[in-house]
Design an enzyme around this catalytic site. Structure first.
Site, mmCIF file in Angstrom:
data_model
loop_
_atom_site.group_PDB
_atom_site.id
_atom_site.type_symbol
_atom_site.label_atom_id
_atom_site.label_comp_id
_atom_site.label_asym_id
_atom_site.label_seq_id
_atom_site.Cartn_x
_atom_site.Cartn_y
_atom_site.Cartn_z
ATOM 1 N N THR A 48 0.829 -1.208 0.000
ATOM 2 C CA THR A 48 0.000 0.000 0.000
ATOM 3 C C THR A 48 0.862 1.257 0.000
ATOM 4 O O THR A 48 0.614 2.198 -0.763
ATOM 5 C CB THR A 48 -0.921 0.016 1.237
ATOM 6 O OG1 THR A 48 -1.697 -1.170 1.255
ATOM 7 C CG2 THR A 48 -1.833 1.227 1.216
ATOM 8 N N TYR A 111 -13.160 -3.728 -2.356
ATOM 9 C CA TYR A 111 -14.306 -3.255 -3.128
ATOM 10 C C TYR A 111 -15.326 -4.376 -3.355
ATOM 11 O O TYR A 111 -16.433 -4.316 -2.821
ATOM 12 C CB TYR A 111 -13.909 -2.619 -4.461
ATOM 13 C CG TYR A 111 -15.114 -2.014 -5.171
ATOM 14 C CD1 TYR A 111 -15.757 -0.906 -4.649
ATOM 15 C CD2 TYR A 111 -15.629 -2.588 -6.327
ATOM 16 C CE1 TYR A 111 -16.880 -0.380 -5.259
ATOM 17 C CE2 TYR A 111 -16.743 -2.061 -6.941
ATOM 18 C CZ TYR A 111 -17.367 -0.961 -6.408
ATOM 19 O OH TYR A 111 -18.479 -0.452 -7.015
ATOM 20 N N TYR A 137 -2.509 -10.193 4.290
ATOM 21 C CA TYR A 137 -2.537 -8.798 4.743
ATOM 22 C C TYR A 137 -3.969 -8.427 5.070
ATOM 23 O O TYR A 137 -4.824 -8.365 4.192
ATOM 24 C CB TYR A 137 -1.950 -7.896 3.652
ATOM 25 C CG TYR A 137 -1.892 -6.414 3.986
ATOM 26 C CD1 TYR A 137 -2.041 -5.939 5.285
ATOM 27 C CD2 TYR A 137 -1.682 -5.485 2.977
ATOM 28 C CE1 TYR A 137 -1.980 -4.590 5.579
ATOM 29 C CE2 TYR A 137 -1.612 -4.120 3.259
ATOM 30 C CZ TYR A 137 -1.772 -3.686 4.563
ATOM 31 O OH TYR A 137 -1.722 -2.342 4.846
ATOM 32 N N ARG A 142 -9.182 -0.306 5.149
ATOM 33 C CA ARG A 142 -8.966 0.117 3.768
ATOM 34 C C ARG A 142 -9.736 -0.754 2.777
ATOM 35 O O ARG A 142 -10.137 -0.280 1.716
ATOM 36 C CB ARG A 142 -7.470 0.086 3.414
ATOM 37 C CG ARG A 142 -6.636 1.107 4.158
ATOM 38 C CD ARG A 142 -5.208 1.180 3.621
ATOM 39 N NE ARG A 142 -5.160 1.893 2.354
ATOM 40 C CZ ARG A 142 -4.505 3.052 2.160
ATOM 41 N NH1 ARG A 142 -3.863 3.627 3.161
ATOM 42 N NH2 ARG A 142 -4.499 3.622 0.980
ATOM 43 N N LYS A 165 0.201 -10.060 8.037
ATOM 44 C CA LYS A 165 0.392 -8.676 8.464
ATOM 45 C C LYS A 165 -0.958 -8.230 8.996
ATOM 46 O O LYS A 165 -1.900 -8.039 8.237
ATOM 47 C CB LYS A 165 0.836 -7.790 7.301
ATOM 48 C CG LYS A 165 0.929 -6.311 7.656
ATOM 49 C CD LYS A 165 1.224 -5.449 6.449
ATOM 50 C CE LYS A 165 1.238 -3.964 6.824
ATOM 51 N NZ LYS A 165 1.458 -3.088 5.633
ATOM 52 N N ILE A 207 5.634 -4.710 9.756
ATOM 53 C CA ILE A 207 5.805 -4.186 8.399
ATOM 54 C C ILE A 207 5.455 -2.712 8.503
ATOM 55 O O ILE A 207 4.301 -2.351 8.713
ATOM 56 C CB ILE A 207 4.947 -4.954 7.386
ATOM 57 C CG1 ILE A 207 5.454 -6.404 7.302
ATOM 58 C CG2 ILE A 207 4.994 -4.283 6.011
ATOM 59 C CD1 ILE A 207 4.676 -7.300 6.361
#
Length: 301
Positions: A48, A111, A137, A142, A165, A207
């Site tokens: 990202t 999405y 992840y 987000r 993560k 991370i």
């Protein structure tokens, strides 16, 4: 699990851009050497923070290949290869494997999202496609799609799914995941300011966005945790908490990329739809960097 991808601080590396918006490979190489010289334990390319969502597939593969070549096995390179389209994630993962990446970082679908059953099918299909260790992840703020602890317990049965993560901000959830998965799933903090509490629960590191500016400092926080010296780790965490927070005063990676320019790296701007910080936000960030004696620190280095 006998082998870990890395322990300590993995930098979520920015992707520097030229004035015309193209990838600045000269500065990218400079950043690779900067991190290796300053104790970063692993480099994560095209996450990202690396603006993967606005890189073309060709650029995405080129950046991962370039970073892997320049690192040349000195530290692990983890390639961000996630997508909300499973076939695209597979193509990116195969390219990263062919480039010599040591592991993959694969975000949950965004999405279109999916169910927990869909997450299992998505991740296992990718893991079946290429024989390389995979870090999941989880960043629901987000993506709008979160991995539940029981889903982790199912996913970690796959031999290539070895870590996550975790950026859901929920320490209780991390504890439950740890209890369900044990040594079958390594955990890395996805939030700089939660590294110490996550590592107290058995996480192996972070991370990190913060490590783009302060690689040695983030490495040292993790090193203290790995040595079970949480008193010193907490002291360092408290010392830098204002700076860590400042890097999320706007949409990531806008603040950290702005900061990279201010400390002396030619990072360029973010690609649209991300826009420069407001005048007030910019000066607030600059003031925080000045407080830590970071303004211009890396000029001519």
């Amino acid at each position: 699990m006998a082998n870990h991808i890395f322990t300590g601080s993995g930098v979520a590396l920015i992707t520097p851009m030229n004035a015309d918006g193209s990838v600045n490979y000269k500065v990218l190489e400079q950043l690779v050497e900067f991190h290796i010289a300053n104790n970063t334990d692993a480099i994560i390319a095209c996450g990202t923070t690396g603006e993967s969502s606005t890189l073309s597939e060709e650029e995405h593969c080129q950046v991962i290949s370039f970073v892997t070549e320049k690192v040349n096995k000195r530290i692990p390179v983890i390639a961000g290869t996630g997508s909300n389209d499973t076939s695209t994630a597979i193509a990116l993962s195969k390219s990263a494997y062919e480039s010599g990446a040591d592991a993959l970082l694969v975000v949950t679908p965004y999405y279109n999202k999916t169910s927990q059953a869909g997450l299992v099918k998505h991740f296992t299909t990718i893991a079946d496609s290429v024989d390389v260790p995979m870090i999941l992840y989880n960043v629901p703020s987000r993506t709008g799609c979160g991995i539940q602890p029981k889903t982790y317990a199912e996913l970690c049965q796959h031999p290539n799914i070895v870590a996550t993560k975790e950026a859901n901000g929920d320490i209780s959830s991390v504890a439950i995941t740890r209890s369900l998965c044990g040594d079958k799933l390594d955990i890395y903090s996805g939030n700089d300011d939660q590294t110490v509490p996550f590592m107290s629960l058995g996480a192996l590191g972070v991370i990190s966005v913060f490590a783009n500016i302060c690689p040695s400092e983030m490495h040292n926080i993790c090193k203290y945790c790995l040595d079970n010296n949480f008193v010193e780790a907490s002291k360092l965490n408290f010392k830098y908490i204002e700076l860590m927070t400042a890097f999320f005063s706007d949409v990531n990676p806008i603040p950290v990329k702005t900061a990279m320019n201010l400390v002396g790296f030619d990072a360029g701007e973010c690609r649209l739809p991300l826009v420069p910080m407001s005048t007030t936000g910019y000066h607030d960030l600059k003031d925080v960097l000045a407080k830590y004696d970071l303004l211009g620190k890396y000029l001519n280095k």
